[in-house]
Scaffold this motif. Structure first.
Motif: not given
Length: 584
Positions: A386-415
């Motif tokens: 459906p998409l070339p590997p470059a687009a899928l890789g960019a989508g994965l990097v973008g998804a990890l950008s916010f996904g890691d914020e909720y899976r490994y929450p650093v910010l909510p405990t940072a006051l």
């Protein structure tokens, strides 16, 4: 000084609130222990104080509520449970990322690594740290902003005596410098030994609020701790003999065959067990909390009971009600924070490297087919994907950008630093966009060179419409990166971001294609010429070619679908993330 007034948690499922109208204060220059058994509401109290949970009441930090503190990490340091963070991130990388949240220099991280004794573990992964080293890292993170107050949730739980003594020494040093320290514990003896002031709660209500000496005098009693498989039988025998001798003895049975005997000693308890043939696994004298006045079915009392009363609590007027989650802030240096978050874990390098390698292999395979157009081979985009590997890789990097914020929450405990703030969103969009651009260029160059190396340069001609092809390629890769980022931010999961990227060509694009190619659609041919007539003579001739290329990119079904998806996701993010009562 910390002043908690009228803290009341929101009840759930017809249950009483975990914290009910709790009022106390922690003074500067003192270590205050918030004492209570498991389930007493200690953690909920701290979360209410920090605005991490909905409820009523107000907490003042040196006379100001938290949402009016300009820089919360410089006012209060927090450690709630284990140190939050990606397990593959290093100790130094974690602290430097938190430095960007608190807005302090990076050198502060190195100073605290040495101060807490982690200089030999600075490059150690968080997932490989022992519990004692994890606590040292948590203390370092709490002290990064050089705060006035420290708030910690059972910091010594599960630590060996040496590590616990070190931790309490750090808290004592901070208080000696004029700071305020508040920590929770379920160990009565620990509170009496290490704190200057003890606030005891049970079932979310205040039980005692007094200095440590008065607490030890009024609420601690000598007792005999007995572990036996026949606790109920031994308790009955001790009660019967004490009643016959007219002595005050109380036996309280706990779980796991543990029995606490008040008003007796080891010799009397051991002789009673021997006379009645009761097996003992443990028999020792210690100092523990006095039993509750209301006896449970597992406790038996004989003789007059010496009840221990808490010191009187000074009445405090009720505060104005407030809701948690107000005025959430992002990192004070969001761009630096996002760069450290992206480069601090190996998953980013693995995703980008795997994308480049996979795209090169696929491009070589496609180049073997004579019917494959050169642009398709360079993009490594077969019809099966459906998409070339470059687009899928960019989508994965973008998804990890916010996904890691909720899976490994650093910010909510940072006051107050929340992951869904506009400044942080712009920083994530910028970093993800630049990363996607670089990925698109690197993939195109590597694929082109791989094709030339394997098949020769004559088989890879330069097409005449290469500017529009390049623009469309870059827009596709960057748009997929942003789509994954926004979807993961809206749905708070990395998988949601990847699904959103795949949904663009699979679901949205066919719908858009039917609308674009329908019989009622009008063409925009000749638009550059008409614009030249309006803007003449300042309209540059080169602009016709660029505008035709841009129109060609926009007219593609995938391009329109991607634009519509980005618009919808951005609106959803702003609606769910920036409204007043949004919960992070």
């Amino acid at each position: 000084m910390l002043q908690a007034i009228g803290l009341t948690s929101t009840p759930r499922r017809n249950r009483p609130p975990a914290v009910d109208d709790l009022t106390f204060e922690a003074r500067p220059g003192q270590v205050t222990a918030l004492l209570g058994p498991a389930g007493a509401g200690k953690t909920t109290t701290l979360r209410l104080m920090l605005g991490l949970e909905r409820g009523r009441g107000v907490t003042y930090f040196r006379g100001r509520p938290l949402h009016r503190v300009a820089h919360p990490p410089r006012e209060i340091g927090v450690l709630l449970g284990d140190v939050p963070g990606h397990p593959a991130r290093t100790v130094r990388g974690q602290l430097r990322m938190v430095c960007a949240v608190a807005g302090v220099p990076t050198s502060r991280a190195d100073d605290l690594i040495d101060a807490v004794g982690l200089e030999g573990l600075a490059d150690q992964r968080l997932g490989a740290l022992s519990r004692g080293m994890d606590r040292r890292l948590g203390i370092a993170a709490a002290l990064l902003g050089d705060p006035h107050a420290l708030v910690l949730d059972e910091p010594a739980a599960g630590l060996p005596p040496q590590e616990a003594a070190w931790l309490h020494g750090v808290l004592r040093t901070h208080a000696a410098r004029g700071g305020t320290v508040l920590y929770t514990t379920a160990d009565t003896k620990e509170a009496a030994r290490t704190a200057d002031h003890v606030v005891a709660i049970r079932a979310g209500r205040l039980v005692a609020d007094q200095d440590a000496a008065a607490f030890a005098r009024t609420r601690l009693r000598p007792r005999v701790a007995v572990r036996t498989p026949h606790a109920a039988r031994l308790a009955a025998q001790l009660t019967r003999e004490a009643r016959a001798a007219r002595r005050s003895v109380e036996a309280v049975a706990e779980r796991g065959g543990l029995l606490y005997v008040y008003g007796s000693d080891c010799a009397e308890v051991g002789e009673t067990a021997f006379r009645h043939g009761i097996l003992l696994h443990r028999l020792t004298e210690e100092t523990g909390p006095a039993p509750e006045p209301a006896s449970t079915p597992e406790s038996r009392t004989c003789g007059p009971e010496a009840a221990a009363h808490a010191a009187p609590v000074r009445p405090v007027p009720r505060a104005a009600r407030r809701r948690g989650g107000r005025r959430r802030r992002g990192p004070l240096r969001p761009l630096r924070y996002e760069l450290r978050r992206l480069t601090g874990v190996p998953s980013t390098a693995l995703a980008l490297g795997g994308t480049v390698a996979g795209s090169a292999v696929l491009a070589v395979l496609l180049g073997r087919l004579a019917a494959t157009p050169p642009p398709v081979a360079v993009a490594a985009w077969p019809e099966l994907l459906p998409l070339p590997p470059a687009a899928l890789g960019a989508g994965l990097v973008g998804a990890l950008s916010f996904g890691d914020e909720y899976r490994y929450p650093v910010l909510p405990t940072a006051l107050g630093a929340a992951p869904r703030r506009l400044g942080l969103l712009l920083a994530k969009l910028a970093v993800t966009g630049v990363t996607a651009l670089l990925l698109a260029v690197v993939v195109a160059v590597v694929d082109l060179e791989a094709l030339r190396l394997v098949y020769g340069g004559a088989l890879i001609p330069v097409p005449a419409d290469w500017p529009s092809l390049c623009a469309g390629w870059l827009a596709l890769v960057v748009g997929c990166g942003w789509a994954g980022l926004l979807a993961a931010g809206v749905f708070r999961a990395t998988a949601a971001g990847i699904v959103a990227v795949l949904a663009v060509p699979v679901v949205v694009a066919p719908t858009v294609e039917g609308a674009l190619l329908g019989p009622a659609v009008r063409a925009v041919a000749g638009l550059p010429a008409r614009l030249r007539e309006l803007a003449w003579p300042r309209w540059p001739h080169e602009a016709d070619r660029w505008l035709d290329g841009a129109l060609g990119v926009v007219a593609q079904p995938v391009g329109v679908a991607l634009g519509l998806s980005l618009t919808a996701l951005l609106c959803a993010f702003l609606f769910t993330g920036l409204r007043r009562d949004a919960r992070w």
